[in-house]
Design a protein around this motif. Structure first.
Motif, short mmCIF file in Angstrom:
data_model
loop_
_atom_site.label_atom_id
_atom_site.label_comp_id
_atom_site.label_asym_id
_atom_site.label_seq_id
_atom_site.Cartn_x
_atom_site.Cartn_y
_atom_site.Cartn_z
N UNK A 1 0.31 15.70 -8.82
CA UNK A 1 1.25 16.42 -7.97
C UNK A 1 1.07 16.31 -6.48
N UNK A 2 -0.06 15.76 -6.03
CA UNK A 2 -0.33 15.72 -4.58
C UNK A 2 -1.03 14.42 -4.21
N UNK A 3 -0.89 14.06 -2.94
CA UNK A 3 -1.67 12.97 -2.34
C UNK A 3 -1.57 11.69 -3.16
N UNK A 4 -2.65 10.95 -3.28
CA UNK A 4 -2.66 9.72 -4.05
C UNK A 4 -2.35 8.50 -3.22
N UNK A 5 -3.19 7.46 -3.38
CA UNK A 5 -3.04 6.20 -2.65
C UNK A 5 -3.22 5.03 -3.62
N UNK A 6 -2.45 3.98 -3.42
CA UNK A 6 -2.53 2.81 -4.31
C UNK A 6 -2.30 1.54 -3.52
N UNK A 7 -3.02 0.51 -3.88
CA UNK A 7 -2.81 -0.84 -3.35
C UNK A 7 -2.34 -1.71 -4.50
N UNK B 1 0.86 -1.19 0.00
CA UNK B 1 0.00 0.00 0.00
C UNK B 1 0.89 1.24 0.00
N UNK B 2 0.70 2.09 -0.97
CA UNK B 2 1.50 3.30 -1.13
C UNK B 2 0.67 4.54 -0.85
N UNK B 3 1.31 5.54 -0.27
CA UNK B 3 0.68 6.84 -0.06
C UNK B 3 1.55 7.94 -0.65
#
Length: 262
Positions: free
Chosen positions: A64-70, A33-35
């Protein structure tokens, strides 16, 4: 079913594609999980990660900002996201594994530099974000769930390099810690990392400002792995990969791992 999960604030997934690939190759967690991906989903280097075996992705991004990935080796279903505090930010996404376990990936607002919502709008947004997390988990109490991410709060005295010196520093103030525990209680969450490593100083973040971050060792534990009470007992083997903070052009965060036997 046993799986190993890791959470990591990558501070730009495109800039640090090589570091993500290295971690996936060296450590091979089943789920990462990435932030703070800082990228729209269509610009994330997902094809490269798929080549390494991580073909299942649930993500939310913005330029350019934030973002979450599994990123997952295991099939995972996208089960949505919530815009807490109505910020319009990509700070939460959830996925469900085939065994019914839901994984929530969070990037809680940092909160700026001044711990006063009257003087600092960002601090107010952080508290509002946490309050809405609390209310959501209270209203729809989760089951068979894991929550991970950069929660931007170091709750315990031994989660920071100096409790006394950081009491008035954003990420360790009493009001933030109170909100943190309110979210935990509302969702019936348990702190997996501290269940495995109950004693001693423990950090997952070291500022870029330190000339020698390792020597100074002024860290904070801002990155967390939680689980609901019905599955928390299945978690083990928690660890923080401190050495990753020393890789070339690193994120200022280190990955946090845990294994679940379900």
């Amino acid at each position: 079913m046993a799986f190993t999960l890791a959470t990591w604030n990558i501070n730009s997934v495109r800039l640090r594609e090589g570091l993500v690939s290295r971690l996936l190759s060296d450590e091979a967690p089943d789920i990462l999980c990435l932030q703070e991906c800082k990228s729209p989903v269509d610009k994330m280097p997902l094809a490269r990660f798929a080549e390494l075996g991580y073909g299942h992705v649930v993500a939310r991004g913005q330029k350019g900002y934030n973002g979450v990935a599994i990123l997952s080796k295991l099939p995972i279903e996208d089960v949505g996201d919530k815009d807490f505090a109505s910020l319009g930010h990509a700070r939460h996404v959830a996925g469900r594994l085939e065994n019914g376990v839901t994984i929530h990936n969070f990037y809680v607002p940092a909160g700026g530099d001044i711990p006063d919502r009257e003087k600092n709008e960002k601090f107010g947004q952080k508290l509002d974000y946490l309050t809405e997390m609390r209310d959501w988990f209270r209203d729809s109490r989760p089951e068979k769930s894991i929550l991970v991410g950069d929660l931007n709060i170091a709750p315990r005295e031994d989660d920071v390099w100096s409790h006394k010196k950081l009491l008035k520093i954003v990420s360790h103030t009493p009001v933030e810690v109170e909100h943190f525990h309110d979210v935990m209680e509302a969702g019936g969450w348990g702190d997996v990392t501290r269940a495995d490593i109950p004693e001693g100083l423990l950090y997952s973040w070291w500022s870029y400002r330190a000339k020698d971050w390792s020597e100074a060792d002024k860290g904070r534990r801002l990155d967390h792995v939680w689980a609901t009470g019905d599955i928390a007992g299945s978690a083990h083997s928690s660890r923080i990969l401190r050495e990753v903070r020393g890789w070339e052009q690193p994120s200022d965060h280190a990955p946090v791992f845990a294994t679940f036997d379900l």
